[in-house]
Design a protein around this motif. Structure first.
Motif, PDB file in Angstrom:
ATOM      1  N   LEU A  14     -54.610 103.953 -70.247  1.00  0.00           N
ATOM      2  CA  LEU A  14     -55.226 103.907 -68.832  1.00  0.00           C
ATOM      3  C   LEU A  14     -54.532 103.413 -68.430  1.00  0.00           C
ATOM      4  O   LEU A  14     -54.175 103.902 -66.815  1.00  0.00           O
ATOM      5  CB  LEU A  14     -56.810 104.332 -68.976  1.00  0.00           C
ATOM      6  N   THR A  34     -53.147 115.587 -63.690  1.00  0.00           N
ATOM      7  CA  THR A  34     -52.559 114.681 -64.378  1.00  0.00           C
ATOM      8  C   THR A  34     -53.744 114.016 -65.462  1.00  0.00           C
ATOM      9  O   THR A  34     -53.844 113.027 -66.325  1.00  0.00           O
ATOM     10  CB  THR A  34     -52.305 113.454 -63.139  1.00  0.00           C
ATOM     11  N   GLU A  82     -54.190 112.804 -73.554  1.00  0.00           N
ATOM     12  CA  GLU A  82     -52.811 112.310 -74.335  1.00  0.00           C
ATOM     13  C   GLU A  82     -53.888 110.684 -74.807  1.00  0.00           C
ATOM     14  O   GLU A  82     -53.573 110.302 -76.092  1.00  0.00           O
ATOM     15  CB  GLU A  82     -52.445 111.865 -73.393  1.00  0.00           C
ATOM     16  N   ARG A 109     -50.629 104.209 -67.020  1.00  0.00           N
ATOM     17  CA  ARG A 109     -50.559 105.451 -66.370  1.00  0.00           C
ATOM     18  C   ARG A 109     -51.229 105.092 -65.187  1.00  0.00           C
ATOM     19  O   ARG A 109     -50.081 106.236 -64.503  1.00  0.00           O
ATOM     20  CB  ARG A 109     -51.563 106.507 -67.359  1.00  0.00           C
ATOM     21  N   SER A 150     -53.825 113.559 -69.538  1.00  0.00           N
ATOM     22  CA  SER A 150     -54.029 111.865 -69.501  1.00  0.00           C
ATOM     23  C   SER A 150     -55.150 111.936 -70.580  1.00  0.00           C
ATOM     24  O   SER A 150     -54.842 111.131 -71.266  1.00  0.00           O
ATOM     25  CB  SER A 150     -54.128 110.868 -68.471  1.00  0.00           C
ATOM     26  N   ARG A 153     -48.131 109.123 -61.467  1.00  0.00           N
ATOM     27  CA  ARG A 153     -48.751 107.743 -61.195  1.00  0.00           C
ATOM     28  C   ARG A 153     -48.857 108.099 -59.773  1.00  0.00           C
ATOM     29  O   ARG A 153     -50.060 107.206 -59.317  1.00  0.00           O
ATOM     30  CB  ARG A 153     -47.414 106.452 -61.868  1.00  0.00           C
TER      31      ARG A 153
END
Length: 230
Positions: free
Chosen positions: A112, A83, A90, A115, A87, A124
């Motif tokens: 950030l 994850t 992205e 998310r 992140s 999450r």
């Protein structure tokens, strides 16, 4: 001593192909376990699932699961790392679309924060209770998992400093403080914020508030003598 004969080229190529194929199969099986766990988290809104549920959903065997993971804890750690890595990718991609380095940094902070906030989205829950448990029990693993995000934020801070919109400092250390601030602020909706005993939940901290707070911490007075703005 007689040297052993060199292995024929065709044999080496055959072994390499076999090794690559086995590696690809292993990666596919691991990804099926991860995808199944993500689906269960999305449905339950929590990491409260069993290994058997993951195995059943992946349509693989329990034996296969334990070939790749020691247990549920290691699976959750893999999800946590996956994850954070996604992140980071992205955020880097989104920030690269901004020519203004300060706007790029702001976008990264706000992304950030969004998310990391508790909610129904798949990644999450991994920022919540499980992340806090890891921090206490396995701090080195948490540090390793956050490394991709740390690198992205350090690069963005350094870029802003090079452009003269924030004062030069220690980018990786500043990035670490920003990550801690943003993630905790996103998770701390139940923490009192006005001096009263009762938690304030009617007005959660916004991404813009988090950005302004972080900016004040890392900006200082740039070489131009003007406060940084974004």
């Amino acid at each position: 001593m007689t040297a052993s004969p060199e292995q024929p080229a065709w044999r080496r190529r055959a072994v390499e192909r076999s090794t690559r194929a086995a590696k690809l199969r292993a990666e596919e099986r691991v990804q099926r376990f991860l995808d199944s766990a993500y689906e269960l988290i999305a449905e339950k809104g929590t990491t409260d699932f069993t290994v058997q549920e993951v195995v059943n959903r992946s349509k693989q065997s329990l034996r296969s699961f334990y070939q790749y993971f020691d247990g549920k804890h290691e699976l959750l750690l893999a999800l946590f790392e996956d994850t954070l890595a996604k992140s980071a990718n992205e955020i880097r991609e989104a920030a690269s679309s901004k020519s203004d380095p300060l706007r790029a940094l702001r976008l990264a902070v706000e992304m950030l924060h969004e998310r990391a906030r508790p909610g129904p989205d798949v990644p999450r829950p991994l920022f919540g209770g499980f992340a806090l448990q890891l921090l206490v029990k396995h701090p080195s693993q948490v540090a390793a998992a956050h490394r991709p995000l740390l690198t992205v934020f350090a690069e963005l801070i350094e870029r802003a400093a090079d452009a003269g919109v924030i004062a030069a400092g220690r980018p990786r250390r500043q990035a670490a403080l920003v990550l801690q601030t943003v993630i905790f602020a996103a998770q701390a909706h139940g923490v009192p914020s006005d001096g009263h005993a009762e938690p304030v939940t009617s007005e959660p901290v916004t991404s813009e508030e988090v950005w302004r707070f972080c900016l004040g911490g890392i900006s200082g007075i740039p070489p131009t003598g003007r406060p940084a703005t974004a």
